[in-house]
Design a protein around this motif. Structure first.
Motif, mmCIF file in Angstrom:
data_model
loop_
_atom_site.group_PDB
_atom_site.id
_atom_site.type_symbol
_atom_site.label_atom_id
_atom_site.label_comp_id
_atom_site.label_asym_id
_atom_site.label_seq_id
_atom_site.Cartn_x
_atom_site.Cartn_y
_atom_site.Cartn_z
ATOM 1 N N GLU A 455 0.767 -1.488 -0.063
ATOM 2 C CA GLU A 455 0.217 -0.047 -0.344
ATOM 3 C C GLU A 455 0.777 1.309 -0.240
ATOM 4 O O GLU A 455 0.664 2.519 -1.090
ATOM 5 C CB GLU A 455 -0.503 -0.237 1.011
ATOM 6 C CG GLU A 455 -1.981 -1.212 1.191
ATOM 7 C CD GLU A 455 -2.886 -1.766 2.176
ATOM 8 O OE1 GLU A 455 -3.841 -1.985 2.548
ATOM 9 O OE2 GLU A 455 -2.808 -0.330 3.055
ATOM 10 N N SER A 534 2.793 1.086 12.033
ATOM 11 C CA SER A 534 2.591 1.085 10.476
ATOM 12 C C SER A 534 3.222 2.402 10.117
ATOM 13 O O SER A 534 2.032 2.805 10.388
ATOM 14 C CB SER A 534 1.686 0.451 9.928
ATOM 15 O OG SER A 534 2.620 -0.808 8.457
ATOM 16 N N SER A 535 4.181 2.283 8.863
ATOM 17 C CA SER A 535 4.698 3.161 8.216
ATOM 18 C C SER A 535 3.602 2.522 7.331
ATOM 19 O O SER A 535 4.291 3.105 6.074
ATOM 20 C CB SER A 535 6.106 4.370 8.415
ATOM 21 O OG SER A 535 6.022 2.694 8.293
ATOM 22 N N LEU A 537 1.228 1.031 5.913
ATOM 23 C CA LEU A 537 0.130 0.628 6.017
ATOM 24 C C LEU A 537 -0.921 2.230 5.262
ATOM 25 O O LEU A 537 -0.819 3.087 6.292
ATOM 26 C CB LEU A 537 -0.680 -0.275 7.176
ATOM 27 C CG LEU A 537 -0.491 -1.745 6.977
ATOM 28 C CD1 LEU A 537 -0.896 -1.939 7.898
ATOM 29 C CD2 LEU A 537 -0.812 -2.636 5.580
ATOM 30 N N THR A 538 -2.390 1.719 3.975
ATOM 31 C CA THR A 538 -2.663 3.268 3.885
ATOM 32 C C THR A 538 -3.952 2.894 4.031
ATOM 33 O O THR A 538 -4.588 3.806 4.603
ATOM 34 C CB THR A 538 -2.610 3.616 2.656
ATOM 35 O OG1 THR A 538 -3.284 3.117 1.517
ATOM 36 C CG2 THR A 538 -0.821 4.158 2.149
ATOM 37 N N THR A 539 -4.361 1.919 3.877
ATOM 38 C CA THR A 539 -5.869 1.136 3.965
ATOM 39 C C THR A 539 -6.339 0.303 4.877
ATOM 40 O O THR A 539 -7.247 0.085 5.249
ATOM 41 C CB THR A 539 -6.758 1.073 2.495
ATOM 42 O OG1 THR A 539 -6.072 -0.028 1.871
ATOM 43 C CG2 THR A 539 -6.728 1.863 1.685
ATOM 44 N N SER A 540 -5.170 -0.497 4.502
ATOM 45 C CA SER A 540 -5.590 -1.545 5.774
ATOM 46 C C SER A 540 -4.862 -1.442 6.952
ATOM 47 O O SER A 540 -4.466 -0.593 7.048
ATOM 48 C CB SER A 540 -4.712 -2.995 5.339
ATOM 49 O OG SER A 540 -4.870 -3.598 3.677
ATOM 50 N N GLU A 574 2.257 -5.308 12.715
ATOM 51 C CA GLU A 574 1.642 -3.828 12.328
ATOM 52 C C GLU A 574 0.632 -3.074 12.631
ATOM 53 O O GLU A 574 -0.723 -3.736 11.938
ATOM 54 C CB GLU A 574 2.366 -3.366 11.005
ATOM 55 C CG GLU A 574 4.186 -3.757 11.781
ATOM 56 C CD GLU A 574 5.063 -2.739 10.247
ATOM 57 O OE1 GLU A 574 6.474 -2.429 10.602
ATOM 58 O OE2 GLU A 574 4.709 -2.156 9.465
ATOM 59 N N ASN A 576 -2.212 -0.126 11.767
ATOM 60 C CA ASN A 576 -2.405 1.247 10.499
ATOM 61 C C ASN A 576 -3.295 2.440 11.424
ATOM 62 O O ASN A 576 -4.183 1.954 12.004
ATOM 63 C CB ASN A 576 -3.690 0.698 9.034
ATOM 64 C CG ASN A 576 -3.511 2.098 8.445
ATOM 65 O OD1 ASN A 576 -2.988 3.017 9.146
ATOM 66 N ND2 ASN A 576 -3.884 2.420 7.615
ATOM 67 N N SER A 578 -4.594 5.201 11.170
ATOM 68 C CA SER A 578 -5.109 5.557 10.534
ATOM 69 C C SER A 578 -6.693 5.295 10.672
ATOM 70 O O SER A 578 -7.842 5.597 9.868
ATOM 71 C CB SER A 578 -4.104 7.047 9.483
ATOM 72 O OG SER A 578 -3.844 7.276 9.197
ATOM 73 N N HIS A 579 -6.898 4.091 10.657
ATOM 74 C CA HIS A 579 -7.710 3.204 9.681
ATOM 75 C C HIS A 579 -9.217 2.918 10.970
ATOM 76 O O HIS A 579 -8.557 3.036 12.827
ATOM 77 C CB HIS A 579 -7.678 1.673 10.095
ATOM 78 C CG HIS A 579 -8.284 1.163 9.194
ATOM 79 N ND1 HIS A 579 -8.910 0.569 9.855
ATOM 80 C CD2 HIS A 579 -8.482 0.186 8.334
ATOM 81 C CE1 HIS A 579 -10.738 0.154 8.928
ATOM 82 N NE2 HIS A 579 -9.840 -0.167 7.604
#
Length: 634
Positions: A455, A534-535, A537-540, A574, A576, A578-579
């Motif tokens: 991602e 984590s750095s 991951l953007t969507t998971s 890890e 995310n 932001s999720h």
């Protein structure tokens, strides 16, 4: 005299049926195959007689004799070579003991008739059986050199053959074809016609180093003194070894036929390689890269290596000492000037001259592949599709040429879906400040591209190599890098793609989620060694990563498929930050942990495992927890 009727092995019977029903369009090649077998037999008897002075073999006039008989509708191919015993006849003709037979037949059944089926036959190489393309019945009479009794074999190629002892057979082998009825309109393929035989030999077998003679057509006319003159056989071939001739004097067609002779392939070679050296070690080499991988390329018991000659004297087939295993697809001949004619395979493994020749051959083959890559991309693409996986084995076994091998390799990448990339091209596209060649291993391109690990790399535009061959799982840990740039797995260790501003934010998130990570690490202690922010991951919501030296999940699967249970590897979970699922867990955990919250942590770990194509330890428990959670949400 003992006579037996024996059933063909099932695989042999099926292949014979294919030949009888004309799967191959160019039937002329049957004669090439029989002459090739006869030539091999002559090579072997000369070597056997040299090695065993007491053998009693006849070696005064080694030759191949062709006897076309238009009236009887027969063609006989006879040699005075090594011959066969009764057991060898049964083993070599009644049975096909080659690796890949079952796979070949399965693919032939799928292919039906036509070009695809012919290509498959060519990959396998079934020289003697091609006789049944042109003959209703085949007789073979043979006597092994140094023995007294002979053997006669006969079959119509249907279900069985007869084999009998004969007392008066000469040394060598004679194959008599009882030809099928000829088409009056197709005189070009009347194999009892002497002009047709002459044409075929000149086309396909001119380079054979033994004389190929055709018996006279009829008794000579009466000489002037009233006695019959002795008819002279006609020698049909030039007997010039191709590797000893000047390159400008050899045509592509001649190279192609020689390749078919040494490889038993029915196709033309993809590339021809010539090499010669003078001085301390003198030798000549004529090598070929095939177009299509043989059926047994990845089978353990497959034979490999090139033919070895010493001063034009055949020494052995499949000389493994001259070609490393990762180049086992290379075919051809090496003719050395200074080796002993009595050299053995064991001696060759330690011979200094053989080692020097091997190094030169390897460098020449690799440089030829590099030239194909740079100058003939279509040929290179064919080569890589067929042999790339085998070539990459050299990254593990050939440290001296590791960088060169890497340079001629190609890999699928996120840069393009239609063509692989070289590492040199990858490096040219690297982003400013990028310090590593990024890669990920997996079962398939689709599985890797859909992995959560991709991602951040996709979001920030970093190219990633997609490595899906089993050998990729091993060599990436054994090779440090390419041209000074290290390799780095995007599924292992820490990922550093952040700007300075991103790093400041990451430190804030690390502190913000420290409590959740510590708590989850305790809940999942049987499955993970650490939980961290984590750095990548953007969507998971989460993903599993390994430490730098950890075994990958795909490699674990490979070990299990081989019947070995690898040690359990605890990986890193890890999260995310932001999720919404992760922030919700953080907020709920801060209010106080509960059994329901622990189940949520367990579900999150299971989701991360499934997202990378892993296997759940307890699938029924995961389904139960998920079902209960879904039910409560309704």
């Amino acid at each position: 005299m003992s006579t037996e009727t024996i059933e063909f092995q099932a695989e042999a019977r099926q292949l014979l049926r294919l030949m009888i029903h004309s799967i191959y369009s160019n039937k002329d090649v049957f004669l090439r195959e029989l002459i090739s077998n006869a030539s091999d037999a002559l090579d072997k008897v000369r070597l056997a007689a040299y090695q065993d002075k007491e053998l009693g073999a006849e070696t005064d006039d080694p030759h191949v004799e062709l006897v076309p008989d238009a009236e009887a509708r027969t063609l006989t191919v006879r040699d005075n070579g090594i011959g066969m015993t009764r057991d060898e006849v049964v083993e070599l003709i009644g049975t096909i003991a080659k690796s890949g037979t079952a796979e070949l037949l399965a693919k032939l059944q799928e292919a039906g008739d036509g070009d695809q089926a012919r290509e498959l036959i060519g990959q396998f190489g079934i020289g003697f059986y091609s006789s049944f393309m042109v003959a209703d019945r085949v007789e073979l009479t043979t006597r092994k050199a140094g023995t007294d009794g002979g053997v006669r074999w006969e079959s119509d190629g249907e279900g069985s053959y007869t084999i009998a002892d004969v007392a008066d057979a000469p040394q060598g082998t004679a194959v008599t074809l009882h030809l099928k009825a000829s088409d009056a309109e197709d005189q070009m393929h009347d194999y009892a016609d002497r002009s047709v035989v002459r044409r075929i030999v000149k086309t396909y077998s001119d380079f054979i180093t033994w004389p190929i003679r055709m018996t006279p057509e009829a008794p000579a006319e009466e000489a002037e003194d009233g006695e019959n003159a002795t008819p002279e056989p006609e020698t049909l071939n030039s007997m010039q070894a191709l590797w000893a001739r000047s390159q400008k004097d050899v045509s592509d067609a001649e190279y192609a036929e020689f390749y078919r002779h040494v490889s038993h392939d029915w196709q033309e070679p993809l590339e021809t390689i010539r090499l010669a050296a003078e001085g301390t070690f003198e030798y000549q080499a004529l090598l070929f890269l095939p177009q299509v991988a043989p059926m047994d390329l990845y089978m353990r018991d497959a034979r490999r290596g090139v033919q070895l000659y010493v001063r034009r004297v055949f020494i052995m087939d499949d000389c493994e000492a001259l070609v490393p295993e990762y180049l086992r697809f290379v075919k051809g001949v090496v003719d050395a000037a200074d080796l002993s004619l009595n050299v053995s395979r064991e001696i060759l493994q330690q011979d200094r001259q053989i080692s020097a020749i091997r190094r030169r051959l390897v460098k020449k083959v690799l440089s030829t592949i590099g030239t194909l890559r740079d100058e003939q991309p279509e040929k290179y693409a064919t080569f890589w599709e067929q042999f790339g996986r085998a070539l990459k084995e050299g990254l593990l076994s050939d440290q001296d040429n590791q960088e060169t091998i890497l340079g001629v390799c190609s890999f699928a990448s996120t840069h393009a879906t239609d063509a692989p990339t070289t590492l040199a091209a990858y490096k040219e596209r690297m982003k400013e400040g990028q310090e590593a060649v990024y890669y990920m291993t997996g079962d398939s391109r689709t599985a890797i591209e859909s992995s959560p690990h991709m991602e951040a790399f996709r979001d920030k535009g970093y190219e990633v190599l997609l490595l899906t061959d089993p050998v990729d799982e091993v060599w990436v840990d054994a090779v440090e890098g390419f041209d000074g740039t290290p390799f780095r797995s995007i599924a292992k260790g820490q990922v550093d793609l952040e700007t300075e501003a991103d790093k400041e934010k990451a430190e804030e998130q690390k502190a913000e989620f420290a409590g959740l990570c510590e708590w989850m690490a305790g809940v999942l202690s049987d499955d993970v060694k650490e939980v961290r922010v984590s750095s990548r991951l953007t969507t998971s919501p989460a993903c599993l990563v390994g430490d730098e030296l950890d075994m990958t999940p795909t490699l674990e699967k490979m070990y299990r498929a081989m019947g070995q249970e690898p040690p359990k590897v605890q990986r890193i979970l890890e999260l995310n930050p932001s999720h919404p699922l992760v922030t919700g867990l953080r907020d709920t955990q801060a209010e106080g942990a509960s059994d329901t919250l622990a189940e949520s942590a367990e579900l999150l770990h299971g989701m991360a495992l499934l997202a990378e194509g892993g296997e759940l330890t307890d699938p029924s428990r995961f389904v139960g927890l998920l079902s209960a959670r879904l039910q409560n949400s309704l």
